[in-house]
Design a protein around this motif. Sequence first.
Motif, PDB file in Angstrom:
ATOM      1  N   UNK A  33     -17.223  -2.803 -35.386  1.00 28.17           N
ATOM      2  CA  UNK A  33     -17.862  -3.663 -36.396  1.00 28.17           C
ATOM      3  C   UNK A  33     -19.247  -4.085 -35.922  1.00 28.17           C
ATOM      4  N   UNK A  34     -19.389  -4.398 -34.647  1.00 34.40           N
ATOM      5  CA  UNK A  34     -20.685  -4.812 -34.110  1.00 34.40           C
ATOM      6  C   UNK A  34     -21.709  -3.685 -34.204  1.00 34.40           C
ATOM      7  N   UNK A  35     -21.310  -2.456 -33.855  1.00 34.95           N
ATOM      8  CA  UNK A  35     -22.222  -1.307 -33.938  1.00 34.95           C
ATOM      9  C   UNK A  35     -22.608  -1.039 -35.396  1.00 34.95           C
ATOM     10  N   UNK A  36     -21.651  -1.135 -36.308  1.00 34.65           N
ATOM     11  CA  UNK A  36     -21.954  -0.943 -37.725  1.00 34.65           C
ATOM     12  C   UNK A  36     -22.946  -2.003 -38.211  1.00 34.65           C
ATOM     13  N   UNK A  37     -22.743  -3.259 -37.799  1.00 36.43           N
ATOM     14  CA  UNK A  37     -23.663  -4.335 -38.175  1.00 36.43           C
ATOM     15  C   UNK A  37     -25.067  -4.054 -37.643  1.00 36.43           C
ATOM     16  N   UNK A  38     -25.167  -3.623 -36.392  1.00 33.52           N
ATOM     17  CA  UNK A  38     -26.481  -3.320 -35.827  1.00 33.52           C
ATOM     18  C   UNK A  38     -27.168  -2.182 -36.570  1.00 33.52           C
TER      19      UNK A  38
ATOM     20  N   UNK B   4     -31.459  -0.366 -40.177  1.00 28.53           N
ATOM     21  CA  UNK B   4     -31.867   0.398 -41.363  1.00 28.53           C
ATOM     22  C   UNK B   4     -32.598  -0.497 -42.361  1.00 28.53           C
ATOM     23  N   UNK B   5     -32.074  -1.688 -42.607  1.00 25.36           N
ATOM     24  CA  UNK B   5     -32.738  -2.605 -43.538  1.00 25.36           C
ATOM     25  C   UNK B   5     -34.103  -3.038 -43.005  1.00 25.36           C
TER      26      UNK B   5
END
Length: 63
Positions: free
Chosen positions: A20-25, A30-31
């Motif tokens: 989840x942390x890697x996905x959040x980063x 990207x944003x």
Amino acid sequence: MDLFSFVPIIFFLVYIFIFVFVAYLLITVILFMKRKNRSDELLLQKMDELSQRLVELKEDKRS
């Protein structure tokens, strides 16, 4: 239930947390890059406008 039965659950929770942390980063990066690209485009456009005005001013002073 003894202590060793909770060890796989703890490893699973740590694995999920890391995922989840890697996905959040990744989403955050990207944003940020999308916003930065738009900002850079506006900056380059403004610099083009200013350079054109500078050329026009130099040509007006020569005349």
